[in-house]
Enzyme design. Structure first.
Site, PDB file in Angstrom:
ATOM      1  N   LYS A  73       7.542  39.963  -3.621  1.00 23.73           N
ATOM      2  CA  LYS A  73       7.107  38.627  -3.583  1.00 23.73           C
ATOM      3  C   LYS A  73       7.760  37.730  -4.584  1.00 23.73           C
ATOM      4  CE  LYS A  73       2.936  38.481  -3.485  1.00 23.73           C
ATOM      5  NZ  LYS A  73       2.366  37.986  -4.907  1.00 23.73           N
ATOM      6  N   PHE A 384      16.493  47.106   2.184  1.00 18.30           N
ATOM      7  CA  PHE A 384      16.923  48.068   1.525  1.00 18.30           C
ATOM      8  C   PHE A 384      18.077  48.884   2.134  1.00 18.30           C
ATOM      9  CE2 PHE A 384      12.933  47.183  -0.272  1.00 18.30           C
ATOM     10  CZ  PHE A 384      12.964  47.924  -1.499  1.00 18.30           C
TER      11      PHE A 384
END
Length: 558
Positions: A73, A384
């Site tokens: 975040k 990812f």
């Protein structure tokens, strides 16, 4: 291929002098108080006065329910700000200061990661400009004055068995949760049970982050309830005549800190209350200053949207008169698969079944933002290398059904360049009109406010109050605290008050075991589950990996 650590990337960066960053933020150098070459405090009083009410657009970055897989975040917040700057926007990022407890514990540093960091990261993660030390000193001054008042005759008739004010230290130290002090005979104080909180859990941290001026700070400090007298009436810091000295300790800490991102975007890093026990946002002063200086102010709130965003919107925005223009909800494929029941070691292979079980967590957070708070929203997916196209497409499809776009973010690896697409979507959303609403009305009784959050935000069935909690409810109503906002203290790992209930649980009740008032901050803390205000260190604390060489270079910080 080996990846560089965050601190290695930070060490390789060529930082600009903080005066150049002030220039980029439109701050006259006469309002800059330098703390060396790369950090400074700002004269917010003069800057806000000269802004003439100018206000940019407020962008909140929040996230799904946290998992050990990580969501990124803070990294996304910083990368978004850099992305906005890369597409030509005037932007200031406003973040919380890290606490030493998590830095030396499990979490590690909290200044972003990869190529989306605020720097100098060692300074920010360690002593920085001394704000947390000042908060701890003010907290402990009040504690000392409480016990000294009792020792000197106890004119206020303080009940030593009903003192609620604790001492604090900015470190994870479970040994200090419960202590007996004042031992050694009459000359050494009055024996009583006591305890310590971590500094970020102190009400003074929440007060500093909600104050708008020195005068406001002093009034809030006066209202702090330190305990109760023998007649059951609250005793305040004002009664002890402590507020003036406490404010003197906090005078400089009230000034926002200016630093920079790796790409030279101005960053205000100021304050850091717990997102469990308090409201989990940086200071109102820093946020308002970011809005006054930038066309866009990008900020974040702690933990998942059920905690951080709820408190940012229902407490901070309400008390400070702020209106967000857009919200970013951060997620990862890996974390959603954990919400779908997979272990951290099982996340590298494609698993649409686990993703389907876990994605309701994201969808509930998104639905809350658009349907409860009536704010435009975008989902940012930190991609990812192990994420497959089918997994990404699955998330995009599910979010589109709610009318929300999904943008892939690669800011950890690519910095602001990896946040440009997200920045463009945020600009588009921020131009839309919105009907920002709160999740409950302040005029409701405390019980109904709690029930509103549990049902509307958590997706729960209802609320169960223990007998002790009902007694405390009645006591809070008796002293006029029932019209305050609520700050629900619960686990960050679930929508419910049970950390093992992952995903988007249904048909659960939340048990309220206690309530206490943060009278200076201006909210009622609602205690659920077992929330620790003094964490402990893990078996292998991050502190074991941190070192400094003969030239003063720090390693292992993150």
């Amino acid at each position: 291929m080996g990846y560089k650590s965050d601190i290695e990337i930070a060490h390789e960066a060529k930082l600009k002098n903080i005066l150049e960053i002030a220039d980029a933020a439109g701050v006259d150098r006469k309002y800059v108080e330098q703390y060396g070459n790369f950090k400074a405090k700002l004269d917010y009083i003069s800057l806000l006065k000269n802004a003439g009410g100018r206000q940019g657009k407020l962008v909140l970055v929040t996230a799904i329910t946290p998992t050990p897989a990580g969501e990124g975040k803070t990294t996304t917040t910083i990368g978004l700000a850099d992305g906005l700057r890369r597409i030509g926007k005037n932007v200031i990022v406003a973040l919380r200061e890290p606490s030493l407890g998590p830095v030396f514990g499990v979490k590690g540093g909290a200044a972003g990661g990869g190529y989306a960091q605020v720097v100098p990261m060692e300074d920010i993660n360690l002593h920085f400009t001394g704000d947390f030390h000042a908060i701890g000193a003010a907290n402990n001054l009040l504690a000392a004055m409480v016990d000294n008042h009792i020792h000197q005759g106890n004119e206020l008739n303080i009940d030593i068995n009903r003192i609620t004010w604790k001492r604090c230290v900015d470190m994870n130290d479970r040994q200090l949760r419960f202590v007996q002090d004042g031992l050694g005979g009459k000359a050494n104080g009055t024996p009583r049970m006591d305890g310590f909180d971590i500094t970020v859990a102190s009400e003074i941290m929440a007060i500093l982050c909600l104050s708008t001026s020195i005068d406001d700070l002093k009034e809030r400090l006066k209202r702090i309830i330190i305990g109760y007298n023998l007649s059951g009436e609250p005793v305040t810091a004002g009664d002890l005549k402590a507020a003036g000295a406490m404010a003197a300790l906090l005078k400089d800490a009230l000034k926002p800190n200016l630093v920079q991102t790796l790409e030279g975007t101005p960053a205000l890093v100021h304050g850091g209350p717990f997102a469990n026990i308090a409201h989990g946002c940086n200071s109102v002063i820093a946020t308002k200053l970011a809005l006054a200086l930038g066309d866009y102010a990008v900020t974040e709130a702690g933990f998942g949207a059920d905690l951080g965003a709820e408190k940012f919107l229902d407490i901070k925005c309400r008390l400070a008169g702020l209106k967000p223009s857009a919200v970013v909800v951060v997620a990862t494929v890996r974390a959603l698969k954990m919400h779908g029941g997979r272990q951290k070691t099982e996340l590298a292979t494609e698993d649409l079944e686990a993703l389907e079980k876990g994605i309701p967590n994201l969808l509930r957070h998104v639905s809350n933002i658009i349907n409860v708070y009536k704010l435009p929203c975008v989902v940012a997916v930190n991609r990812f290398p192990t994420d497959t196209d089918r997994e990404i497409d699955f998330i995009i499809k599910k979010c589109r059904e709610l009318g929300v776009n999904t943008v892939l973010s690669t800011v950890w690896a690519d910095g602001g360049k990896g946040g440009e697409e997200l920045a463009r979507e945020v600009v588009r959303l921020a131009d839309e009109k919105n009907d920002f609403s709160f999740s409950y009305d302040l005029s409701l009784p405390l019980e109904q406010k709690i029930e509103a959050v549990v049902k509307r935000i958590y997706g729960g069935r209802g609320v169960i109050f223990t007998d002790e909690a009902r007694e405390q409810l009645a006591a809070l109503k008796a002293i006029g605290c029932d019209k305050m906002p609520i700050c629900i203290a619960k686990t960050q790992y679930s929508f419910s008050d049970d950390a093992t209930k992952l995903g988007a649980p249904v048909d659960f009740d939340v048990t309220v075991r206690g309530l206490k008032v943060s009278n200076g901050a201006g909210f009622v803390v609602v205690l659920t589950g077992n929330i620790l205000t003094m964490p402990g260190l893990p078996k292998r604390p991050a502190a074991e990996l941190i070192d400094v060489d003969s030239e003063g270079n720090i390693s292992g910080l993150f």
